[in-house]
Motif scaffolding. Sequence first.
Motif, PDB file in Angstrom:
ATOM      1  N   THR A  81       0.826  -1.215   0.000  1.00  0.00           N
ATOM      2  CA  THR A  81       0.000   0.000   0.000  1.00  0.00           C
ATOM      3  C   THR A  81       0.859   1.264   0.000  1.00  0.00           C
ATOM      4  O   THR A  81       0.328   2.358  -0.171  1.00  0.00           O
ATOM      5  CB  THR A  81      -0.973   0.040   1.202  1.00  0.00           C
ATOM      6  OG1 THR A  81      -0.248   0.214   2.421  1.00  0.00           O
ATOM      7  CG2 THR A  81      -1.830  -1.218   1.266  1.00  0.00           C
ATOM      8  N   VAL A  83       3.040   2.007  -2.255  1.00  0.00           N
ATOM      9  CA  VAL A  83       3.318   2.419  -3.635  1.00  0.00           C
ATOM     10  C   VAL A  83       2.625   3.745  -3.921  1.00  0.00           C
ATOM     11  O   VAL A  83       1.431   3.899  -3.693  1.00  0.00           O
ATOM     12  CB  VAL A  83       2.869   1.332  -4.634  1.00  0.00           C
ATOM     13  CG1 VAL A  83       3.021   1.825  -6.064  1.00  0.00           C
ATOM     14  CG2 VAL A  83       3.668   0.060  -4.421  1.00  0.00           C
ATOM     15  N   GLY A  84       3.418   4.709  -4.354  1.00  0.00           N
ATOM     16  CA  GLY A  84       2.893   6.032  -4.676  1.00  0.00           C
ATOM     17  C   GLY A  84       2.892   7.005  -3.500  1.00  0.00           C
ATOM     18  O   GLY A  84       2.651   8.197  -3.691  1.00  0.00           O
ATOM     19  N   ALA A  85       3.163   6.519  -2.293  1.00  0.00           N
ATOM     20  CA  ALA A  85       3.224   7.405  -1.125  1.00  0.00           C
ATOM     21  C   ALA A  85       4.539   8.175  -1.137  1.00  0.00           C
ATOM     22  O   ALA A  85       5.523   7.751  -1.748  1.00  0.00           O
ATOM     23  CB  ALA A  85       3.095   6.602   0.165  1.00  0.00           C
ATOM     24  N   ASP A  86       4.558   9.308  -0.450  1.00  0.00           N
ATOM     25  CA  ASP A  86       5.770  10.122  -0.368  1.00  0.00           C
ATOM     26  C   ASP A  86       6.155  10.303   1.098  1.00  0.00           C
ATOM     27  O   ASP A  86       5.508  11.036   1.827  1.00  0.00           O
ATOM     28  CB  ASP A  86       5.540  11.482  -1.025  1.00  0.00           C
ATOM     29  CG  ASP A  86       6.797  12.345  -1.027  1.00  0.00           C
ATOM     30  OD1 ASP A  86       7.876  11.860  -0.614  1.00  0.00           O
ATOM     31  OD2 ASP A  86       6.695  13.510  -1.446  1.00  0.00           O
ATOM     32  N   ASP A 120      12.416   3.247  -0.437  1.00  0.00           N
ATOM     33  CA  ASP A 120      11.913   3.426  -1.795  1.00  0.00           C
ATOM     34  C   ASP A 120      10.896   4.555  -1.905  1.00  0.00           C
ATOM     35  O   ASP A 120      10.702   5.111  -2.987  1.00  0.00           O
ATOM     36  CB  ASP A 120      11.277   2.133  -2.324  1.00  0.00           C
ATOM     37  CG  ASP A 120      12.307   1.069  -2.669  1.00  0.00           C
ATOM     38  OD1 ASP A 120      13.517   1.374  -2.691  1.00  0.00           O
ATOM     39  OD2 ASP A 120      11.883  -0.082  -2.918  1.00  0.00           O
ATOM     40  N   VAL A 121      10.233   4.906  -0.797  1.00  0.00           N
ATOM     41  CA  VAL A 121       9.251   5.996  -0.826  1.00  0.00           C
ATOM     42  C   VAL A 121       9.805   7.272  -0.176  1.00  0.00           C
ATOM     43  O   VAL A 121       9.056   8.175   0.175  1.00  0.00           O
ATOM     44  CB  VAL A 121       7.885   5.579  -0.217  1.00  0.00           C
ATOM     45  CG1 VAL A 121       7.226   4.513  -1.083  1.00  0.00           C
ATOM     46  CG2 VAL A 121       8.029   5.108   1.221  1.00  0.00           C
TER      47      VAL A 121
END
Length: 177
Positions: A81, A83-86, A120-121
């Motif tokens: 979940t 993925v795409g978070a900053d 990675d985020v």
Amino acid sequence: MAKVGIFFGTDTGNTRKVAKNIHKQLGDEIADKPVNIRNASVDDLLAYDVLILGSPTYGEGELPGLTSGNQNESWEEFLPTLVGADFSGKTIALYGLGDQVGYGDNFVDALGFLYDAFSDVGAKIIGLTSTDGYDFNRSKGLLDDQFLGLVLDEDNQKELSESRLNDWLTLIGPAWQ
């Protein structure tokens, strides 16, 4: 809201006990009460600038989750979940529980999975610790011969856990001061 969020994944309770001990030592003014990751969302984590995240390593180097035999979802289901978070600007300290005798070929591998996912985020990971005093063969929880966070072996070195935790909290303390 306190400055530090404490989140953990576990089905058996040792990781939860460590989370509760961390909270007790930091106090309510610094840290909010620990939350099991199965009850959290990415937005819950993003609400904090500093996070302490904990996980045991299950079986042959697995994150806790449904495929590792947990009764409930855990880190295995949560990490996708992200993925795409900053998480840029977020500081994260990791702790992991493992059994260096019974699982010396994948000791605290879960630390490596958490490290990779949050790096990675964009998160900054702090609190790396020495491998001195441990006896294991391999671990995905290493970077440049250091553990990616606090490592506790409640099965074989429980008597060292309190001092290791205290030393680690001193190490990461500047993150919220």
